[in-house]
Design a protein around this motif. Sequence first.
Motif, PDB file in Angstrom:
ATOM      1  N   LEU A  50     -61.583 -67.979 -47.833  1.00 11.43           N
ATOM      2  CA  LEU A  50     -61.676 -68.890 -48.978  1.00 11.43           C
ATOM      3  C   LEU A  50     -61.329 -70.290 -48.476  1.00 11.43           C
ATOM      4  N   CYS A  51     -62.231 -71.222 -48.699  1.00 10.67           N
ATOM      5  CA  CYS A  51     -62.127 -72.573 -48.123  1.00 10.67           C
ATOM      6  C   CYS A  51     -61.987 -73.594 -49.251  1.00 10.67           C
ATOM      7  N   HIS A  52     -61.346 -74.722 -48.951  1.00  9.81           N
ATOM      8  CA  HIS A  52     -61.246 -75.788 -49.973  1.00  9.81           C
ATOM      9  C   HIS A  52     -62.634 -76.212 -50.447  1.00  9.81           C
ATOM     10  N   SER A  53     -63.605 -76.083 -49.555  1.00 12.72           N
ATOM     11  CA  SER A  53     -64.969 -76.483 -49.961  1.00 12.72           C
ATOM     12  C   SER A  53     -65.506 -75.572 -51.057  1.00 12.72           C
ATOM     13  N   ASP A  54     -65.026 -74.332 -51.108  1.00  9.99           N
ATOM     14  CA  ASP A  54     -65.441 -73.449 -52.203  1.00  9.99           C
ATOM     15  C   ASP A  54     -64.974 -74.020 -53.540  1.00  9.99           C
ATOM     16  N   GLY A  74     -68.792 -67.740 -50.710  1.00  8.26           N
ATOM     17  CA  GLY A  74     -68.244 -67.161 -49.465  1.00  8.26           C
ATOM     18  C   GLY A  74     -69.013 -67.583 -48.244  1.00  8.26           C
ATOM     19  N   HIS A  75     -68.482 -68.589 -47.494  1.00  6.12           N
ATOM     20  CA  HIS A  75     -69.212 -69.075 -46.311  1.00  6.12           C
ATOM     21  C   HIS A  75     -68.434 -68.813 -45.011  1.00  6.12           C
ATOM     22  N   GLU A  76     -67.401 -67.970 -45.121  1.00  2.78           N
ATOM     23  CA  GLU A  76     -66.652 -67.552 -43.925  1.00  2.78           C
ATOM     24  C   GLU A  76     -66.648 -66.026 -43.916  1.00  2.78           C
ATOM     25  N   GLY A 140     -73.354 -68.590 -48.915  1.00  3.35           N
ATOM     26  CA  GLY A 140     -72.400 -68.915 -49.969  1.00  3.35           C
ATOM     27  C   GLY A 140     -72.480 -70.347 -50.458  1.00  3.35           C
ATOM     28  N   LEU A 141     -73.470 -71.054 -50.008  1.00  2.00           N
ATOM     29  CA  LEU A 141     -73.648 -72.483 -50.377  1.00  2.00           C
ATOM     30  C   LEU A 141     -75.098 -72.665 -50.800  1.00  2.00           C
ATOM     31  N   GLY A 142     -75.367 -72.094 -51.991  1.00  5.49           N
ATOM     32  CA  GLY A 142     -76.737 -72.130 -52.510  1.00  5.49           C
ATOM     33  C   GLY A 142     -77.504 -70.856 -52.224  1.00  5.49           C
ATOM     34  N   SER A 174     -65.088 -68.658 -38.431  1.00  6.82           N
ATOM     35  CA  SER A 174     -66.479 -69.123 -38.534  1.00  6.82           C
ATOM     36  C   SER A 174     -66.581 -70.475 -39.237  1.00  6.82           C
ATOM     37  N   ASP A 175     -65.486 -70.879 -39.866  1.00  7.13           N
ATOM     38  CA  ASP A 175     -65.490 -72.204 -40.499  1.00  7.13           C
ATOM     39  C   ASP A 175     -64.233 -72.968 -40.087  1.00  7.13           C
ATOM     40  N   ALA A 176     -63.067 -72.483 -40.462  1.00  6.47           N
ATOM     41  CA  ALA A 176     -61.827 -73.188 -40.081  1.00  6.47           C
ATOM     42  C   ALA A 176     -61.743 -73.325 -38.557  1.00  6.47           C
ATOM     43  N   LEU A 178     -64.372 -72.930 -36.236  1.00  2.65           N
ATOM     44  CA  LEU A 178     -65.535 -73.627 -35.685  1.00  2.65           C
ATOM     45  C   LEU A 178     -65.466 -75.121 -35.996  1.00  2.65           C
ATOM     46  N   THR A 179     -65.060 -75.462 -37.220  1.00  7.95           N
ATOM     47  CA  THR A 179     -64.968 -76.883 -37.597  1.00  7.95           C
ATOM     48  C   THR A 179     -63.924 -77.595 -36.741  1.00  7.95           C
ATOM     49  N   SER A 180     -62.781 -76.946 -36.537  1.00  6.47           N
ATOM     50  CA  SER A 180     -61.721 -77.545 -35.704  1.00  6.47           C
ATOM     51  C   SER A 180     -62.198 -77.690 -34.258  1.00  6.47           C
ATOM     52  N   PRO A 315     -67.160 -85.276 -38.034  1.00  7.31           N
ATOM     53  CA  PRO A 315     -67.790 -84.025 -37.629  1.00  7.31           C
ATOM     54  C   PRO A 315     -67.918 -83.081 -38.821  1.00  7.31           C
ATOM     55  N   PHE A 316     -68.992 -82.282 -38.798  1.00 13.41           N
ATOM     56  CA  PHE A 316     -69.220 -81.338 -39.896  1.00 13.41           C
ATOM     57  C   PHE A 316     -69.453 -79.953 -39.338  1.00 13.41           C
ATOM     58  N   TRP A 317     -68.602 -79.013 -39.740  1.00 11.79           N
ATOM     59  CA  TRP A 317     -68.727 -77.614 -39.329  1.00 11.79           C
ATOM     60  C   TRP A 317     -68.919 -77.544 -37.825  1.00 11.79           C
ATOM     61  N   GLY A 318     -69.959 -76.883 -37.296  1.00 13.73           N
ATOM     62  CA  GLY A 318     -70.114 -76.842 -35.845  1.00 13.73           C
ATOM     63  C   GLY A 318     -71.395 -76.144 -35.436  1.00 13.73           C
TER      64      GLY A 318
END
Length: 368
Positions: A50-54, A74-76, A140-142, A174-176, A178-180, A315-318
């Motif tokens: 669960l991400c802040h972007s959700d 759900g994108h992770e 999870g994003l559209g 896959s998000d936290a 990869l983005t970092s 930077p955005f995601w990865g």
Amino acid sequence: MLDDELTRAWTVKMRAVRLATWERDPVLAEVERPEPRGAEVLLRVEAAGLCHSDVHVVDAPSGTLPYEPPFTLGHEVAGTVEALGPDADVGVGGDGSDGLKVGDRCVVYGPWGCGSCPQCAVGRDNYCDRRSALSWHGVGLGRDGGMAEYVLVPSARQLVPIGDLLADQAAPLSDAGLTSYHAIAGLRHLLGEGTSVAVVGVGGLGHVAVQILRATTPSRVLAVDIREEALDLADRSGAHFATLLRADTANVLRTRTGGAGVDAVLDFAGTTATLELAAAALRPGGELALVGSGGGQLAVRKPGFLPPGFRLSLPFWGPRPDLTEVIALARSGALKVETQRFPLSAAPEAFARLRRGGVRGRAVLVPG
Ligand code: FEH
Ligand code: ZN
Ligand code: ZN
């Protein structure tokens, strides 16, 4: 029995956390379990972060995002291959290793682009050239995401094998993760021996960033947050120093660097206060990577107050190849994601906790 009754009788159902309407909390619903067609792959979900972007997506007023509800969030996502479409690319191993097969455990590369532009062709779907024309941003994003018992992935290209890595570790990576990792990659030229880097915001992304920095650079890691418990998390993640955000924090960081200032800042909050801290703490020639979506602002002008040689990246995601590297780092034991697990049915509680800053590390929904 009539045809449609027969069809209904044969339709397999599954539970999913659905965004039904903009600006309304998501709901746990029963939907039809998708079946893979063409190159698609069906994954049985083991964990979904669960991400802040959700929260930003859920709160988005109608018309601000290029897609419409209803869809599953759900994108992770991490899980096990359940079924392959007839044209699924089973040669995903690529290095002659076995290709993708039912039972393989994978994490989903989440930023789904057009799949055919020059960026997507090299796995940089996060910077797809056609992003503005797409009616989705990814899983999870559209498009239906992984806060569900199953998730459909367009092709094996969006799957990275995780071996025996725990799903509640792999999903947030896959998000936290990869983005970092991608944000750090852009700063790596500044992170050699004798340097220092500030990590501002030690939450779901920040604590993984501290670990990636410690595992892949000699730079001294100085952590900043507004919560005492986040400073403890920073310490546990390997930060050399951790301090609360106060009016004098820039001076505190300068003192820690012998007066020179830090070589780079990773801002995972992105508020005006943290952006101004970065500008005040950076040494000449330093660089700020703005990752957090706090909506803060920083005046960029000449003459002005930014250090000479100041550089800024957003930077955005990865890219997909970086996710393979993050998973390899985690499987080597270098990364440990602090997670709080919730059953899928407790998704509303998990969202509520995230909204009030009550999650330590990353919240992960577990369908089982
Ligand atoms: C996802 C979708 C839109 C904006 C930001 C994000 C990030 O959570 C991806 O890392
Ligand atoms: Zn996210
Ligand atoms: Zn593309």
